[in-house]
Design an enzyme around this catalytic site. Sequence first.
Site, PDB file in Angstrom:
ATOM      1  N   TRP A 222       5.382   6.681  -0.815  1.00 48.70           N
ATOM      2  CA  TRP A 222       5.351   7.865  -2.069  1.00 48.70           C
ATOM      3  C   TRP A 222       4.626   8.798  -1.740  1.00 48.70           C
ATOM      4  CZ3 TRP A 222       2.858   5.298  -7.073  1.00 48.70           C
ATOM      5  CH2 TRP A 222       1.561   4.978  -7.016  1.00 48.70           C
TER       6      TRP A 222
ATOM      7  N   THR B 140       1.022  -1.200   0.018  1.00 46.08           N
ATOM      8  CA  THR B 140      -0.150  -0.134   0.040  1.00 46.08           C
ATOM      9  C   THR B 140       1.016   1.261   0.089  1.00 46.08           C
ATOM     10  OG1 THR B 140      -1.447  -1.233   1.391  1.00 46.08           O
ATOM     11  CG2 THR B 140      -1.903   1.176   1.250  1.00 46.08           C
ATOM     12  N   GLU B 141       0.721   2.332  -0.909  1.00 49.84           N
ATOM     13  CA  GLU B 141       1.467   3.234  -0.944  1.00 49.84           C
ATOM     14  C   GLU B 141       2.884   3.311  -1.130  1.00 49.84           C
ATOM     15  OE1 GLU B 141      -0.497   6.104  -1.686  1.00 49.84           O
ATOM     16  OE2 GLU B 141      -2.327   5.721  -0.390  1.00 49.84           O
ATOM     17  N   LEU B 142       3.256   2.150  -1.402  1.00 46.45           N
ATOM     18  CA  LEU B 142       4.627   2.019  -1.861  1.00 46.45           C
ATOM     19  C   LEU B 142       5.508   1.858  -0.352  1.00 46.45           C
ATOM     20  CD1 LEU B 142       5.933   3.566  -4.805  1.00 46.45           C
ATOM     21  CD2 LEU B 142       4.412   1.762  -4.397  1.00 46.45           C
TER      22      LEU B 142
END
Lengths: 491, 415
Positions: A298, A145-147
């Site tokens: 990120w 999730t979300e890097l």
Amino acid sequence: MKAICFYFQIHQPFRLKRYRFFDIGNDHYYYDDFANDDIITRIAQRSYIPAAESLLRMIDESKGKFRCAISITGIALEQCEQYVPEFIDVLKKLADTGKVEFLAETYAHSLASLADPEEFALQVKAHDEKINALFGVKPKVLRNTELIYCDDLAPQIAQMGYKGVITEGAKHILGWKSPNYVYSSASAPKLKMLLKNSKLSDDIAFRFSNPEWESYPLTADKYIGWIADTPADEQIVNLFLNLETFGEMQSRETGIFQFLEALPRFAAEKGIDFWTPSEAVAKLKPVDSLSVLHPISWADEARDTTAWLGNKLQNEAFQKLYSVAERVRLCDDRRIKQDWNYLQASDHFFYMSTKHLDDGAVHSHFSPYETPFQAFTNYMNVLADFIVRVEEQYPLSIENEELNALLTTIRNQSREIAELTKEVESMRKNVEHYNEERKLREAVKEEAPAAKKAAPKAKKAKAAEVKTEAECTPAEPAAPKKRCCRKKKEA
Amino acid sequence: MFGWEFPPHILGGLGTASYGLTKGMWECGDMDITFVIPKPHGDEEKGFAHIVGASQIPIAWRDVNREYVENRIGHVMDPEFYYQLRSNIYADFNYMRTNDLGCIEFSGRYPDNLLEEINNYSICAGVIARSIDFDIIHSHDWLTYPAGIHAKQVTGKPLVIHVHATDFDRSRGNVNPTVFNIERDGMLHADHIITVSNLTRRTVIEKYGIDPAKVTTVHNAVEPLSEELLNVQANKPKEKVVTFLGRITMQKGPEYFVEAAAKVLKNNHNVRFVMAGSGDMMDKMIALAAERGIADRFHFPGFQKGKQVYEMLKASDVYIMPSVSEPFGISPLEAMQMGVPSIISKQSGCAEILDNVIKTDYWDIDAMADAIYSIVTYPAMYNQLREDGLAEVNQITWDKAGAKVIAIYKQVMNR
């Protein structure tokens, strides 16, 4: 020899409806169907579908030389199935080309990796299964999730069988190093890391249509030129973008689709390949190992997890949510499981951010709420109701371990009961059989005694059944007892 | 400057704002401020402005010796200044009811003969305008507009009026035509108009038909609280306390607070509600609370003054201001200074500058109830609002507002 590794993210949360505290305990439906339908349909029409069709054309025109990866969350898939099934069909076409890789990620786009490793593993598994069921492929590279990534996560990811992980090329981690290589994880050397090239990715995502940007207008020619001009030994440029960049963040009128579709042609001229993440991981050797002590992502300027867990509101909501994680895993109510997934979406925490300036503008752009306080209040009210429902399943007065033990006992008992019932049945058969035989014999000899022998045996089996019930009753308040009884009836 | 109230003897937000602004402007330096109020008590802070009481301004000649003057009004005015004023009487006002010094008595409050006091005040303004040297006239709120106009006509100096409220706020739209006329007259005569919020600015432009170019918003601020006030002791009940502080009048929307309280109490019985203040709707509110069956949890301690206000805030967990129309509303800022999370209506001027508060529409009792519930139930919410609110409110200082006003002065004087 250079390659571009494209990966496109697709995610939409289930937005919550306005949920007042007096709804707690009364209303168990939490979602704003109208907004969810409206948003996913709009974005699918304007962005997802045309972008996916562009990708199809690019694969077709480049004769399979163009490759990329797509990562779509489980809850986004659910929304698409519900509201825009035509998009799933396009995705299936992409999958059928064999040139598009689907990445593993958390089913609920959750932050479980930061709180609950078990939940994280379960969600990734659930997501893999969903992708396999829909597209017939098994993901090999994980995109959390979300890097979000840190050293603590790496061993678990490697152990789950993934060859590579995708994360942000955060400046504070890389320092002087370049993101255009493959690195290996410091805590799990076998796990390879692909790092997002922030500059080149953001050129497309944020700056493409900004007339004040010095490189405006950006053409595919110029862009590929930049990539070709990177030092010769830098082998891979990782461009990780939200799919909605195409058509939604950058509208169709900016020429973003034409830009995208022109990329393979110019890349071919410069001898640049396109690789999927798993190809990149397979082909390239890591140049170095990279250690990430604190989680990176990120999002926002800081590229850490403060976008979701940066203030007291967010942390409180997050802790409350995961305080019931174990309970939820124990229960098997489908609606609870479903709400559990939807409530974990990181977006709910994103809306509660109290950041200002540029970051704050991004947060409020996506937020359906006017203020972070409203976001928090609404979420906590929903969560309060959800926790009430979980508690109704299993009262809080029992510790998790105890509950687990009791559940095991119940399961064992029902198995035992099933066995005993079988035994009783076979005995009844025996008795019937015996009676028939006896009748036959009586008919022949007219003798009496043997029947009495079988009866006490059947009684004994019944007594055992009663005893098991007595065992589970005292310790078990309402709910489990009911289940126990039900099981017995079934048995 | 012409004002009506000045601390410590204040009846509403006007005095606090006038004081803060004057002090803020003085802090910016190079300012010589004379502040005229109807009736000084002698215990006003004098360091930053020369305070003149209209009740010590002679408008009729009396032959009194220095000793007598010293004895009578020495605690509020220098006898020299009295004589200086006396030599500037411009007409024979002996027909008016004057005292032994030739002055008019003022109540300095809001009596029934308010219009008469306003008129008397502007007579005094004529005297003082002739007596002292100044560059600009600044009138605070409608009570002093006539005085400002008078001073402008006498001296030809530019007039700036400061709109702290309009009658549209006070009456929910049913304006008193006399007050409206005084207000509009002041606005038309003014060279520049300062409003305390954009909300008020719009009212001035739309309802009074004033040219937008001469109306500027300068948001109010707050004085930092003294250590003593920040550390007042208060007895905190074991329940959570939600407080409303202010005049219980139509403008403040008290009935919405009662309705929201009823909603909260339906689900959460661990809360007490306090409506502190007095006003013409108080009896009605007591009746309403009884009707909703929440009288045991809804308290009316009456008007609070001075330190009591801060004790009250200290004991509170939530501050609420559901005003239907609030030109600015300084009280939530004070609550935030005391570390009390605030809920304010979107129809208040201070909502324009505050981020770390909860804003709801005044009529949206569901949202208000939800916000109250959220703050008393979720500690994270309480702490976040409390700490960030404190940091935010400490940035809102009067010297910034003062600097803006000085900029307006310069602009007006250079015209």
